[in-house]
Design an enzyme around this catalytic site. Sequence first.
Site, PDB file in Angstrom:
ATOM      1  N   ARG A   3      11.847  -5.895   3.747  1.00  0.00           N
ATOM      2  CA  ARG A   3      11.315  -4.541   3.746  1.00  0.00           C
ATOM      3  C   ARG A   3      12.186  -3.609   4.599  1.00  0.00           C
ATOM      4  O   ARG A   3      12.659  -4.003   5.661  1.00  0.00           O
ATOM      5  CB  ARG A   3       9.903  -4.588   4.302  1.00  0.00           C
ATOM      6  CG  ARG A   3       9.075  -3.407   3.932  1.00  0.00           C
ATOM      7  CD  ARG A   3       7.666  -3.844   3.993  1.00  0.00           C
ATOM      8  NE  ARG A   3       7.167  -3.596   5.340  1.00  0.00           N
ATOM      9  CZ  ARG A   3       5.956  -3.083   5.549  1.00  0.00           C
ATOM     10  NH1 ARG A   3       5.166  -2.791   4.546  1.00  0.00           N
ATOM     11  NH2 ARG A   3       5.544  -2.886   6.776  1.00  0.00           N
ATOM     12  N   LYS A  29       0.827  -1.215   0.000  1.00  0.00           N
ATOM     13  CA  LYS A  29       0.000   0.000   0.000  1.00  0.00           C
ATOM     14  C   LYS A  29       0.853   1.254   0.000  1.00  0.00           C
ATOM     15  O   LYS A  29       0.617   2.180  -0.749  1.00  0.00           O
ATOM     16  CB  LYS A  29      -0.866   0.109   1.262  1.00  0.00           C
ATOM     17  CG  LYS A  29      -1.851  -0.955   1.513  1.00  0.00           C
ATOM     18  CD  LYS A  29      -2.695  -0.631   2.749  1.00  0.00           C
ATOM     19  CE  LYS A  29      -1.937  -0.535   4.053  1.00  0.00           C
ATOM     20  NZ  LYS A  29      -1.354  -1.763   4.569  1.00  0.00           N
ATOM     21  N   ARG A  70       0.404  -9.205  13.150  1.00  0.00           N
ATOM     22  CA  ARG A  70      -0.207  -8.098  12.390  1.00  0.00           C
ATOM     23  C   ARG A  70      -1.168  -8.631  11.325  1.00  0.00           C
ATOM     24  O   ARG A  70      -2.201  -8.026  11.051  1.00  0.00           O
ATOM     25  CB  ARG A  70       0.874  -7.226  11.758  1.00  0.00           C
ATOM     26  CG  ARG A  70       1.612  -6.398  12.812  1.00  0.00           C
ATOM     27  CD  ARG A  70       2.880  -5.792  12.256  1.00  0.00           C
ATOM     28  NE  ARG A  70       2.622  -4.774  11.275  1.00  0.00           N
ATOM     29  CZ  ARG A  70       3.506  -4.385  10.351  1.00  0.00           C
ATOM     30  NH1 ARG A  70       4.701  -4.946  10.303  1.00  0.00           N
ATOM     31  NH2 ARG A  70       3.207  -3.439   9.500  1.00  0.00           N
TER      32      ARG A  70
HETATM   33  P1  AMP Z   1       1.794   0.798   9.026  1.00  0.00           P
HETATM   34  O1  AMP Z   1       3.011   1.582   8.761  1.00  0.00           O
HETATM   35  O2  AMP Z   1       0.593   1.310   8.264  1.00  0.00           O
HETATM   36  O3  AMP Z   1       1.985  -0.681   8.843  1.00  0.00           O
HETATM   37  O4  AMP Z   1       1.424   1.017  10.577  1.00  0.00           O
HETATM   38  C1  AMP Z   1       2.319   0.631  11.596  1.00  0.00           C
HETATM   39  C2  AMP Z   1       1.588   0.460  12.925  1.00  0.00           C
HETATM   40  O5  AMP Z   1       0.985   1.706  13.285  1.00  0.00           O
HETATM   41  C3  AMP Z   1       0.446  -0.537  12.895  1.00  0.00           C
HETATM   42  O6  AMP Z   1       0.863  -1.873  13.116  1.00  0.00           O
HETATM   43  C4  AMP Z   1      -0.420  -0.021  14.047  1.00  0.00           C
HETATM   44  O7  AMP Z   1       0.160  -0.364  15.296  1.00  0.00           O
HETATM   45  C5  AMP Z   1      -0.271   1.488  13.893  1.00  0.00           C
HETATM   46  N1  AMP Z   1      -1.317   2.058  13.004  1.00  0.00           N
HETATM   47  C6  AMP Z   1      -1.157   2.667  11.795  1.00  0.00           C
HETATM   48  N2  AMP Z   1      -2.323   3.067  11.284  1.00  0.00           N
HETATM   49  C7  AMP Z   1      -3.273   2.690  12.181  1.00  0.00           C
HETATM   50  C8  AMP Z   1      -4.698   2.784  12.214  1.00  0.00           C
HETATM   51  N3  AMP Z   1      -5.389   3.351  11.212  1.00  0.00           N
HETATM   52  N4  AMP Z   1      -5.333   2.282  13.316  1.00  0.00           N
HETATM   53  C9  AMP Z   1      -4.664   1.712  14.340  1.00  0.00           C
HETATM   54  N5  AMP Z   1      -3.336   1.559  14.354  1.00  0.00           N
HETATM   55  C10 AMP Z   1      -2.634   2.047  13.284  1.00  0.00           C
END
Ligand code: AMP
Length: 210
Positions: A123, A13, A167
């Site tokens: 990654r 994404k 996750r």
């Molecule tokens: P990402 O970089 O999008 O994979 O986000 C990393 C971490 O940030 C996730 O594993 C969650 O702990 C937190 N996080 C990011 N976006 C959200 C969201 N919309 N709701 C809840 N936690 C989030």
Amino acid sequence: MNLIFLGAPGAGKGTQAEVVCKELNIPAISTGNMLREAVKNGTKAGLAAKEFMDRGDLVPDEVVIGILKDRIAEDDAKNGFILDGFPRTVAQAEALESMGVNIDKVIEINVPDEAITARMSGRRVCEGCGNSYHIEYKPTKVEGICDACGAKVVQRIDDKPETVISRLKTYHEKTAPLKDFYAARGKLVTVEGQDKIEETSKLTLAAIKG
Ligand code: AMP
């Protein structure tokens, strides 16, 4: 144009959001990047988020909804935006609706779990600007150094294999129901994530324009 990019962690994404935001000239808004920045700066939201992020759990809705609301009110988001990693729960999607935000399309990037666990070990993310890389599919020009800002490129703590499994579980339980939520509103388009980033970008742009 207001877009949401939906998909499991590691489905690509963020990488696609970085490509598409340049094409459409709208900002890509990553709640994950914003939260990592908040943790780095020791802000109130960062302190509230850190333990959840390190475990691979979702940060509580009210924390994320608060930072997202402030971000989309900024000037550069007036003509549209790509939300990368938000919403991740039905409650977050409902909060977006109650803010009066109209979403044009939700692009789901679909990658099977087996392919994701294999990909995640390669990654990397920039400590400075948050740009994402992959040692095989999207390497930096100079090893370990961000092409965009010159800061160090590192592996995220939550990209460790055991955290990735947790996750993915969270994704299937809490985030995947959003597919039905947006399909019911006629907004969902699914793109099959390819091994080559450029191939996925072509499909993603076609899905947005189609
Ligand atoms: P990402 O970089 O999008 O994979 O986000 C990393 C971490 O940030 C996730 O594993 C969650 O702990 C937190 N996080 C990011 N976006 C959200 C969201 N919309 N709701 C809840 N936690 C989030």
